[in-house]
Write an enzyme that holds these catalytic residues in place. Structure first.
Site, PDB file in Angstrom:
ATOM      1  N   SER A   6       0.837  -1.209   0.000  1.00 19.39           N
ATOM      2  CA  SER A   6       0.000   0.000   0.000  1.00 19.39           C
ATOM      3  C   SER A   6       0.868   1.255   0.000  1.00 19.39           C
ATOM      4  CB  SER A   6      -0.903   0.015   1.231  1.00 19.39           C
ATOM      5  OG  SER A   6      -1.391   1.325   1.423  1.00 19.39           O
ATOM      6  N   ASP A  33      -4.514   3.713  -1.904  1.00 14.24           N
ATOM      7  CA  ASP A  33      -5.638   4.013  -1.012  1.00 14.24           C
ATOM      8  C   ASP A  33      -6.096   5.455  -1.190  1.00 14.24           C
ATOM      9  OD1 ASP A  33      -6.048   1.570   0.579  1.00 14.24           O
ATOM     10  OD2 ASP A  33      -3.993   1.918   1.264  1.00 14.24           O
ATOM     11  N   ASP A 174      -6.989  -6.633   3.589  1.00 12.34           N
ATOM     12  CA  ASP A 174      -6.337  -5.323   3.687  1.00 12.34           C
ATOM     13  C   ASP A 174      -6.403  -4.793   5.113  1.00 12.34           C
ATOM     14  OD1 ASP A 174      -5.364  -2.783   3.276  1.00 12.34           O
ATOM     15  OD2 ASP A 174      -7.040  -2.101   2.040  1.00 12.34           O
ATOM     16  N   GLY A 196       0.890  -2.297   4.185  1.00 10.74           N
ATOM     17  CA  GLY A 196       1.456  -0.952   4.210  1.00 10.74           C
ATOM     18  C   GLY A 196       2.659  -0.919   5.123  1.00 10.74           C
ATOM     19  N   SER A 197       2.394  -0.663   6.414  1.00  8.88           N
ATOM     20  CA  SER A 197       3.491  -0.454   7.362  1.00  8.88           C
ATOM     21  C   SER A 197       4.408  -1.668   7.510  1.00  8.88           C
ATOM     22  CB  SER A 197       2.912  -0.068   8.721  1.00  8.88           C
ATOM     23  OG  SER A 197       1.883  -0.966   9.076  1.00  8.88           O
TER      24      SER A 197
HETATM   25  C1  DX5 Z   1      -6.562   1.462   5.383  1.00 14.62           C
HETATM   26  C2  DX5 Z   1      -6.020   1.090   4.009  1.00 14.62           C
HETATM   27  C3  DX5 Z   1      -4.958   0.036   4.044  1.00 14.62           C
HETATM   28  C4  DX5 Z   1      -3.721   0.397   4.824  1.00 14.62           C
HETATM   29  C5  DX5 Z   1      -2.902  -0.840   5.079  1.00 14.62           C
HETATM   30  O1  DX5 Z   1      -7.602   2.375   5.217  1.00 14.62           O
HETATM   31  O2  DX5 Z   1      -7.059   0.592   3.199  1.00 14.62           O
HETATM   32  O3  DX5 Z   1      -4.618  -0.319   2.707  1.00 14.62           O
HETATM   33  O4  DX5 Z   1      -2.940   1.374   4.190  1.00 14.62           O
HETATM   34  O5  DX5 Z   1      -1.860  -0.512   5.943  1.00 14.62           O
HETATM   35  P1  DX5 Z   1      -1.334  -1.537   7.037  1.00 14.62           P
HETATM   36  O6  DX5 Z   1      -0.826  -2.727   6.315  1.00 14.62           O
HETATM   37  O7  DX5 Z   1      -0.243  -0.756   7.742  1.00 14.62           O
HETATM   38  O8  DX5 Z   1      -2.490  -1.860   7.935  1.00 14.62           O
HETATM   39 ZN    ZN Z   2      -6.550  -0.308   1.141  1.00 15.08          ZN
END
Ligand code: DX5
Ligand code: ZN
Length: 237
Positions: A6, A33, A174, A196-197
């Site tokens: 992400s 996103d 997700d 993401g993170s």
């Molecule tokens: C949240 C987003 C996700 C998010 C995922 O609203 O839809 O895609 O960026 O990030 P992590 O993997 O850090 O939860």
């Molecule tokens: Zn997302």
């Protein structure tokens, strides 16, 4: 399995360079996103960022629209170069028409569900959708903790799709996905994993991809071949 990192957790000062780094690490998908500050409490980025990245990147753009009434913007995202648009069931009144329009515009489409949204309506959308996205955090921000109840929901969606002519439809998860839980999510029946993170905080990206694929129980080679199969199957028409 496919890993779709992400962009929300990437370095926003160097988004083009980040896309290049993902491609060089053997990652073909990118999760974008888009949040409007109404559907979820954050404002991220929109079509100008996507069209700028489209000029410099061949990654598959998996665009997750966390916006109210996304059908207002489908043409704009098609022009910007999205390969797939994922719309939230909670955000669109006329979902079937919205999905059909995304197809008419030459893109793939997915339906996203918040953690507390019931799955039963998916049954009626099987002929019109290419993917189901299950949120495993409440939308808005990266870095939140995975909600364990989503494991049962993945199994229930897989069963519903298989029983209603949707065996070919992949399930994307997700939110809060990391090497520590991906193995279990594969067991539950998920196919595509957004991170993401847990991905971007641990460069180099090639090694981090391997941590995810190893934990998912697939070899790097298998993962690469599955990714390219999906990429061509999901190519814009
Ligand atoms: C949240 C987003 C996700 C998010 C995922 O609203 O839809 O895609 O960026 O990030 P992590 O993997 O850090 O939860
Ligand atoms: Zn997302």
């Amino acid at each position: 399995m496919i890993l779709s990192p992400s962009l929300l957790s990437a370095n926003f000062c160097q988004l083009g360079t980040e896309c290049d780094a993902l491609a060089s690490a053997g990652i073909p998908w990118l999760h974008l996103d888009v949040i409007d500050g109404m559907f979820a409490p954050n404002i991220t980025f929109g079509t100008p960022v996507i069209s700028s990245l489209r000029k410099v990147s061949d990654l598959f753009f998996d665009v997750h629209l966390m916006v109210e009434s996304p059908s207002r913007y489908l043409e704009d995202f098609a022009k910007a170069g999205a390969d797939m648009l994922v719309v939230h069931m909670e955000a669109e009144t006329h979902l079937q028409r919205c999905l059909a329009r995304i197809h008419e515009l030459g893109m793939r489409c997915g339906v996203a569900l918040n953690p507390s949204t019931d799955i039963s309506a998916l049954r009626w959308l099987v002929p019109d959708m290419d993917m189901v996205l299950l949120m495993s955090v409440n939308p808005g921000f990266s870095g939140q903790k995975f909600l364990p109840m989503v494991e049962g929901k993945i199994m229930a969606v897989r069963e519903l799709l298989d029983a209603n002519g949707g065996k070919h439809i992949p399930v994307q998860v997700d939110g809060g996905v990391c090497p520590e839980n991906i193995g279990q999510l594969v067991q539950c029946g998920a196919d595509i994993f957004v991170s993401g993170s847990a991905f971007f905080r641990h460069p180099p990206y090639r090694q981090r991809l391997e941590s995810f694929t190893n934990a998912a129980g697939v070899s790097h080679r298998e993962a690469a071949s599955v990714c390219s199969q999906w990429k061509s199957r999901f190519a814009r028409v």
